[in-house]
Scaffold this motif. Structure first.
Motif, PDB file in Angstrom:
ATOM      1  N   GLY A 167       0.803  -1.214   0.000  1.00 15.08           N
ATOM      2  CA  GLY A 167       0.000   0.000   0.000  1.00 15.08           C
ATOM      3  C   GLY A 167       0.837   1.266   0.000  1.00 15.08           C
ATOM      4  N   PRO A 168       0.189   2.424   0.030  1.00 17.55           N
ATOM      5  CA  PRO A 168       0.875   3.713  -0.077  1.00 17.55           C
ATOM      6  C   PRO A 168       1.947   3.936   0.980  1.00 17.55           C
ATOM      7  CG  PRO A 168      -1.490   3.987  -0.366  1.00 17.55           C
ATOM      8  CD  PRO A 168      -1.285   2.577   0.077  1.00 17.55           C
ATOM      9  N   ARG A 216      -0.023  -6.193  -6.780  1.00 20.90           N
ATOM     10  CA  ARG A 216      -0.616  -4.852  -6.814  1.00 20.90           C
ATOM     11  C   ARG A 216       0.235  -3.932  -5.944  1.00 20.90           C
ATOM     12  NH1 ARG A 216      -6.201  -4.531  -8.292  1.00 20.90           N
ATOM     13  NH2 ARG A 216      -7.077  -6.540  -8.879  1.00 20.90           N
ATOM     14  N   LEU A 217       0.769  -2.883  -6.554  1.00 16.59           N
ATOM     15  CA  LEU A 217       1.565  -1.886  -5.849  1.00 16.59           C
ATOM     16  C   LEU A 217       0.789  -0.576  -5.894  1.00 16.59           C
ATOM     17  CD1 LEU A 217       5.058  -2.790  -7.368  1.00 16.59           C
ATOM     18  CD2 LEU A 217       4.058  -3.618  -5.220  1.00 16.59           C
ATOM     19  N   CYS A 218      -0.040  -0.355  -4.889  1.00 13.02           N
ATOM     20  CA  CYS A 218      -0.937   0.813  -4.865  1.00 13.02           C
ATOM     21  C   CYS A 218      -0.265   1.942  -4.112  1.00 13.02           C
ATOM     22  CB  CYS A 218      -2.269   0.450  -4.227  1.00 13.02           C
ATOM     23  SG  CYS A 218      -3.127  -0.919  -5.033  1.00 13.02           S
ATOM     24  N   VAL A 233       1.768  -7.518 -12.951  1.00  9.49           N
ATOM     25  CA  VAL A 233       2.229  -6.505 -11.995  1.00  9.49           C
ATOM     26  C   VAL A 233       1.507  -5.201 -12.308  1.00  9.49           C
ATOM     27  CG1 VAL A 233       4.181  -5.167 -11.148  1.00  9.49           C
ATOM     28  CG2 VAL A 233       4.469  -7.592 -11.702  1.00  9.49           C
ATOM     29  N   LEU A 234       0.743  -4.706 -11.341  1.00 13.52           N
ATOM     30  CA  LEU A 234       0.008  -3.453 -11.472  1.00 13.52           C
ATOM     31  C   LEU A 234       0.616  -2.462 -10.490  1.00 13.52           C
ATOM     32  CD1 LEU A 234      -3.581  -5.003 -11.467  1.00 13.52           C
ATOM     33  CD2 LEU A 234      -2.051  -4.642 -13.413  1.00 13.52           C
ATOM     34  N   CYS A 235       1.167  -1.383 -11.017  1.00 13.85           N
ATOM     35  CA  CYS A 235       1.935  -0.470 -10.182  1.00 13.85           C
ATOM     36  C   CYS A 235       1.475   0.972 -10.374  1.00 13.85           C
ATOM     37  CB  CYS A 235       3.429  -0.584 -10.524  1.00 13.85           C
ATOM     38  SG  CYS A 235       4.504   0.439  -9.499  1.00 13.85           S
ATOM     39  N   GLY A 236       1.425   1.708  -9.275  1.00 16.04           N
ATOM     40  CA  GLY A 236       1.124   3.126  -9.324  1.00 16.04           C
ATOM     41  C   GLY A 236       2.285   3.913  -9.901  1.00 16.04           C
ATOM     42  N   PRO A 237       2.221   5.249  -9.883  1.00 16.91           N
ATOM     43  CA  PRO A 237       3.251   6.076 -10.510  1.00 16.91           C
ATOM     44  C   PRO A 237       4.611   5.950  -9.833  1.00 16.91           C
ATOM     45  CG  PRO A 237       1.693   7.418  -9.263  1.00 16.91           C
ATOM     46  CD  PRO A 237       1.113   6.054  -9.316  1.00 16.91           C
ATOM     47  N   VAL A 238       5.634   5.669 -10.633  1.00 19.45           N
ATOM     48  CA  VAL A 238       7.024   5.549 -10.169  1.00 19.45           C
ATOM     49  C   VAL A 238       7.726   6.872 -10.443  1.00 19.45           C
ATOM     50  CG1 VAL A 238       9.183   4.279 -10.428  1.00 19.45           C
ATOM     51  CG2 VAL A 238       6.994   3.080 -10.666  1.00 19.45           C
ATOM     52  N   SER A 239       8.315   7.486  -9.436  1.00 23.87           N
ATOM     53  CA  SER A 239       8.865   8.830  -9.586  1.00 23.87           C
ATOM     54  C   SER A 239       9.985   8.908 -10.616  1.00 23.87           C
ATOM     55  CB  SER A 239       9.381   9.349  -8.241  1.00 23.87           C
ATOM     56  OG  SER A 239       8.320   9.578  -7.360  1.00 23.87           O
ATOM     57  N   THR A 240      10.832   7.881 -10.682  1.00 23.57           N
ATOM     58  CA  THR A 240      11.974   7.949 -11.599  1.00 23.57           C
ATOM     59  C   THR A 240      11.914   6.808 -12.613  1.00 23.57           C
ATOM     60  OG1 THR A 240      13.366   6.779  -9.980  1.00 23.57           O
ATOM     61  CG2 THR A 240      13.413   9.191  -9.940  1.00 23.57           C
ATOM     62  N   SER A 241      12.741   5.787 -12.452  1.00 23.91           N
ATOM     63  CA  SER A 241      12.867   4.787 -13.513  1.00 23.91           C
ATOM     64  C   SER A 241      12.358   3.418 -13.097  1.00 23.91           C
ATOM     65  CB  SER A 241      14.342   4.658 -13.933  1.00 23.91           C
ATOM     66  OG  SER A 241      15.120   4.186 -12.848  1.00 23.91           O
ATOM     67  N   ALA A 242      11.957   2.646 -14.108  1.00 22.06           N
ATOM     68  CA  ALA A 242      11.572   1.250 -13.922  1.00 22.06           C
ATOM     69  C   ALA A 242      12.463   0.402 -14.818  1.00 22.06           C
ATOM     70  CB  ALA A 242      10.102   1.045 -14.286  1.00 22.06           C
ATOM     71  N   TYR A 268      -1.524   3.334 -20.399  1.00 27.64           N
ATOM     72  CA  TYR A 268      -1.757   3.004 -18.991  1.00 27.64           C
ATOM     73  C   TYR A 268      -3.215   3.274 -18.630  1.00 27.64           C
ATOM     74  CZ  TYR A 268      -0.830   3.273 -13.886  1.00 27.64           C
ATOM     75  OH  TYR A 268      -0.812   3.100 -12.523  1.00 27.64           O
ATOM     76  N   THR A 269      -3.930   2.248 -18.225  1.00 30.52           N
ATOM     77  CA  THR A 269      -5.355   2.408 -17.904  1.00 30.52           C
ATOM     78  C   THR A 269      -5.717   1.883 -16.528  1.00 30.52           C
ATOM     79  OG1 THR A 269      -5.822   0.301 -19.028  1.00 30.52           O
ATOM     80  CG2 THR A 269      -6.071   2.326 -20.330  1.00 30.52           C
ATOM     81  N   TRP A 270      -4.764   1.302 -15.789  1.00 31.59           N
ATOM     82  CA  TRP A 270      -5.077   0.786 -14.460  1.00 31.59           C
ATOM     83  C   TRP A 270      -5.304   1.942 -13.496  1.00 31.59           C
ATOM     84  CZ3 TRP A 270      -1.833  -0.044  -9.781  1.00 31.59           C
ATOM     85  CH2 TRP A 270      -2.505  -0.798  -8.816  1.00 31.59           C
ATOM     86  N   SER A 271      -6.218   1.776 -12.566  1.00 25.24           N
ATOM     87  CA  SER A 271      -6.493   2.816 -11.584  1.00 25.24           C
ATOM     88  C   SER A 271      -6.870   2.175 -10.254  1.00 25.24           C
ATOM     89  CB  SER A 271      -7.621   3.737 -12.066  1.00 25.24           C
ATOM     90  OG  SER A 271      -7.799   4.825 -11.184  1.00 25.24           O
ATOM     91  N   TYR A 272      -6.778   2.969  -9.200  1.00 23.78           N
ATOM     92  CA  TYR A 272      -7.149   2.499  -7.867  1.00 23.78           C
ATOM     93  C   TYR A 272      -7.474   3.723  -7.017  1.00 23.78           C
ATOM     94  CZ  TYR A 272      -2.276   3.803  -7.013  1.00 23.78           C
ATOM     95  OH  TYR A 272      -1.096   4.492  -6.950  1.00 23.78           O
ATOM     96  N   VAL A 273      -8.090   3.528  -5.897  1.00 23.46           N
ATOM     97  CA  VAL A 273      -8.441   4.633  -5.003  1.00 23.46           C
ATOM     98  C   VAL A 273      -7.155   5.295  -4.491  1.00 23.46           C
ATOM     99  CG1 VAL A 273      -9.568   5.271  -2.847  1.00 23.46           C
ATOM    100  CG2 VAL A 273     -10.594   3.522  -4.326  1.00 23.46           C
TER     101      VAL A 273
END
Length: 350
Positions: A201-202, A221-223, A239-248, A296-301
């Motif tokens: 989680g966050p 899931r990386l929310c 693998v479903l991941c939220g926004p990564v600040s730098t690189s993947a 990118y179309t995945w979303s979460y609360v």
């Protein structure tokens, strides 16, 4: 014929007498226009080359300046702060180094369009090295923490577990994390798990360096908002991941599906894998095949808040702009990647 020639000659004499130059033949006019156009084209090319050289020189100087600053922060300055026994001072140095490293990544992202491929690779290697050094120094300076990693299970399975389910390897519900060596569990992430649903989680992800390694047939899931994401040696995973600040970085993976947003995406030795991405710069492939891309179309609360903390520019999305370092022909598309047809794209991520 002689009368026409005499008339033309007489007209030329009258024009000269009146101080008016004779008309230039159309053929000569066309040749002169072509010559002028060619000269203008060459001038524009010289100007464009000069601008690119100036931009490249500026990038080289700015990149070297920021790189040296990060190395100094992770070296003598951090040693001095940590040597004084004040953990807050060392933490502040680490935060400054992380901020400068993020600026360095943005500088590279914004400069990719005019840099030569070898310059991009060198800069990427430098950024990756500094990110690794930052992670190591964090472990040295800051105390190790314990995180509760949850392996999601269906309620029916919890109520009554069959013998077959009992034999299946389970992800540890609580793990002490370290990075003492290549075989150690990741500081933040999952390693050596098969057939499980995994989630962070966050609070667990915020600006952390996440590692997913040697996973098989898992759904992750990386929310939240990690700083970096590394995925290595995974097979048949989602693998479903939220926004990564730098690189993947995705390396040595096959048969996977990934959804993520990041500044920069690099892939090495990846096969038969689909990426649903929002990427600020162009995705980069090396020794890959059967790779497909979609938006990118995945979303979460809470994803909007995570985008805010990530610093990603949502108006810049180059999901279909891909550089394949194994395919340098400009007039032909690389056979190693393609765009997922709209009718085949995932629409339900539940």
């Amino acid at each position: 014929m002689e009368a026409v020639s005499e008339a033309a000659a007489e007209g030329e004499r009258l024009s000269l007498a009146a101080g008016v130059p004779p008309p230039i033949p159309e053929r000569l006019q066309q040749r002169d226009a072509e010559r002028r156009e060619e000269a203008e084209r060459r001038r524009r090319e010289r100007d464009a080359q000069t601008v690119e050289e100036e931009q490249s020189d500026f990038f080289t100087a700015a990149f070297a300046r920021e790189r040296d600053a990060v190395e100094a922060l992770l070296g003598p300055e951090l040693d001095e702060a940590a040597g004084g026994g004040a953990e807050p001072a060392a933490t502040r140095v680490l935060e400054e180094a992380a901020g400068r490293l993020q600026s360095l990544q943005r500088l590279l992202t914004d400069s990719v369009r005019f840099l030569a491929p070898y310059e991009v690779r060198q800069a990427q290697a430098t950024v990756a090295r500094l990110q690794g050094a930052l992670s190591e120094r964090r472990l040295q300076v800051q105390p190790k923490k314990r995180f509760a990693f949850r392996a999601r299970k269906k309620e029916s399975a919890v109520a009554q577990e069959s013998p077959k389910d009992a034999e299946r390897p389970q992800a540890s519900s609580e793990a002490t994390l370290s990075s003492s060596g290549p075989s150690a569990d990741p500081e933040c992430g999952f390693s050596r798990v098969e057939g499980q649903e995994l989630q962070l989680g966050p609070a667990e992800l915020l600006q952390r360096d996440v590692v997913l390694s040697q996973l098989t047939s898992c759904r992750v899931r990386l929310c939240g908002n990690p700083n970096t994401l590394m995925m290595r040696g995974c097979r048949d995973c989602t693998v479903l991941c939220g926004p990564v600040s730098t690189s993947a970085l995705v390396e040595d993976c096959s048969g996977c599906l990934l959804a993520l947003a990041c500044q920069q995406l690099r892939t090495h030795h990846v096969t038969q894998t689909s990426f649903y991405v929002q990427v600020t710069s162009r995705a980069m492939l090396e020794d890959c095949s059967g790779v497909r891309f979609a938006p990118y179309t995945w979303s979460y609360v809470g994803i909007e808040a995570d985008f805010e903390t990530s610093g990603l520019d949502r108006s810049r999305d180059n999901w279909s702009q891909v550089d394949d370092f194994n395919w340098l022909a400009r007039d032909q598309a690389s056979p190693n990647w393609s765009v997922v047809p709209e009718e085949e794209r995932v629409s339900d991520w539940s």
